[in-house]
Design an enzyme around this catalytic site. Structure first.
Site, PDB file in Angstrom:
ATOM      1  N   LYS A 243     -19.623 -14.489  54.694  1.00 22.82           N
ATOM      2  CA  LYS A 243     -19.722 -15.086  53.353  1.00 22.82           C
ATOM      3  C   LYS A 243     -19.070 -14.257  52.240  1.00 22.82           C
ATOM      4  CE  LYS A 243     -23.840 -17.910  54.028  1.00 22.82           C
ATOM      5  NZ  LYS A 243     -25.154 -18.305  53.533  1.00 22.82           N
TER       6      LYS A 243
ATOM      7  N   LEU B 276     -37.376  -1.882  46.275  1.00 21.85           N
ATOM      8  CA  LEU B 276     -37.336  -2.279  44.855  1.00 21.85           C
ATOM      9  C   LEU B 276     -35.947  -2.133  44.244  1.00 21.85           C
ATOM     10  CD1 LEU B 276     -40.597  -1.151  43.054  1.00 21.85           C
ATOM     11  CD2 LEU B 276     -39.863  -3.432  43.713  1.00 21.85           C
TER      12      LEU B 276
END
Ligand code: NAP
Length: 277
Positions: A66, A153
């Site tokens: 992609k 995170l």
């Protein structure tokens, strides 16, 4: 002459796209065929040159191509450029144009289920490629807030930093998200946790989930993940990954043929193939 369409990826044998698109070509009386090609990363450029040589009408792109496909195309649509990935290519008179219909497919499906998404509070679990396309597209169409939670995170922070569209976002640890789950109207599970064969896992606990929250899991194998099962038990409105898959396919089909196809028909085709009702 019959037109040829394709999907490229590696592996690709499990793809539901050929059966879904070939059924649509037959249903709409279009003389075309859609074929899956397993293309190794090292052969991507050769494959694209081959597609140019045979004037392939269009193709879908899946893992792992992609991102790598982008420099091999002639034009990239602005949304796909901002997401940094292409899943649909259209051949317009020899010019290969790349689009990303993953995020818009998800949002299209979401809008068909909810009367409005304006001012809604959204939580996205995960910060991988799928989360990126959904986050950017939702931000581009406008919702209330979109919070992000992820095991790593830094990746969630990166997504928020890269997003070219203005949207209010907080980055939460998985336990912070669990604690404040009741504030969300829409929760979107985009991690690979719960996907076959490890179907017993779920990314967060749902003990604080509010009744009637819209909970989507973009996984479609299994058709109902452990996460969705638990959400349904707590009174949520749930949706599995077939909706996103079918809608990204429908938007690709529209770009190729000008016809926005019947997504219910597409969902039935895919569900049958996956052994569902
Ligand atoms: P990806 O880029 O590899 O991202 C994977 C995500 O899952 C990351 O957020 C990753 O967290 C998290 N994750 C993976 N294993 C984990 C674990 N053991 N504990 C906690 N978090 C974990 O993959 P993707 O392309 O975004 O795809 C994600 C899922 O969406 C896959 O199941 C895929 O099949 C599905 N999908 C569905 C559609 C559809 O049309 N329905 C379309 C695309 C993808 P870290 O950042 O911490 O590693």
């Amino acid at each position: 002459m019959q037109k040829l369409y394709a999907v490229i990826g590696d592996p690709i044998a499990q793809s539901m796209s050929p059966i879904m698109h070939n059924d649509l070509f037959q249903f709409y009386g279009i003389d075309a065929h859609y074929h899956a090609f397993a293309i190794k990363e090292k052969n991507l450029e050769i494959a694209v040159n081959g597609f140019r040589a045979i004037d392939l009408a269009g193709f879908n792109v899946t893992v792992p191509h992609k991102v790598a496909i982008m420099p091999l195309l002639d034009e990239i649509d602005p949304l796909a450029k901002s997401i940094g990935a292409v899943n649909t290519v259209v051949n317009v008179n020899g010019c290969l144009i790349g689009y990303n219909t993953d995020g818009s497919g998800f949002v299209h499906g979401l809008k068909s289920k909810l009367p409005s998404i304006v001012n809604k509070k959204v939580l996205i679990i995960g910060a991988g490629g799928a989360a990126r396309s959904i986050y950017f597209t939702l931000a581009s169409v406008g919702v209330g807030t979109i919070d992000l939670t992820n095991r790593t995170l830094e990746k969630a922070k990166g997504l928020s930093y890269d997003c070219p569209y203005e949207v209010q976002t907080s980055i939460l640890t998985l336990s912070e998200a669990e604690e404040q789950l009741a504030v969300y109207d829409i929760i979107i599970q985009t991690t690979s946790i719960g996907m076959a064969p490890q179907t017993e896992c779920k990314p967060i606990s749902l003990h604080n989930l509010r009744e009637n929250t819209f909970v989507s899991d973009i996984i479609y194998n299994p058709l109902e993940t452990e996460f969705l099962k638990r959400a349904k038990e707590r009174g949520a409105i749930t949706e599995n990954g077939i909706a996103m898959f079918v809608n990204q396919g429908a938007l690709a089909f529209e770009k190729w043929t000008g016809i926005l196809p019947d997504t219910n028909r597409m969902a039935i085709t895919v569900q049958k193939q996956l052994g569902g009702k």
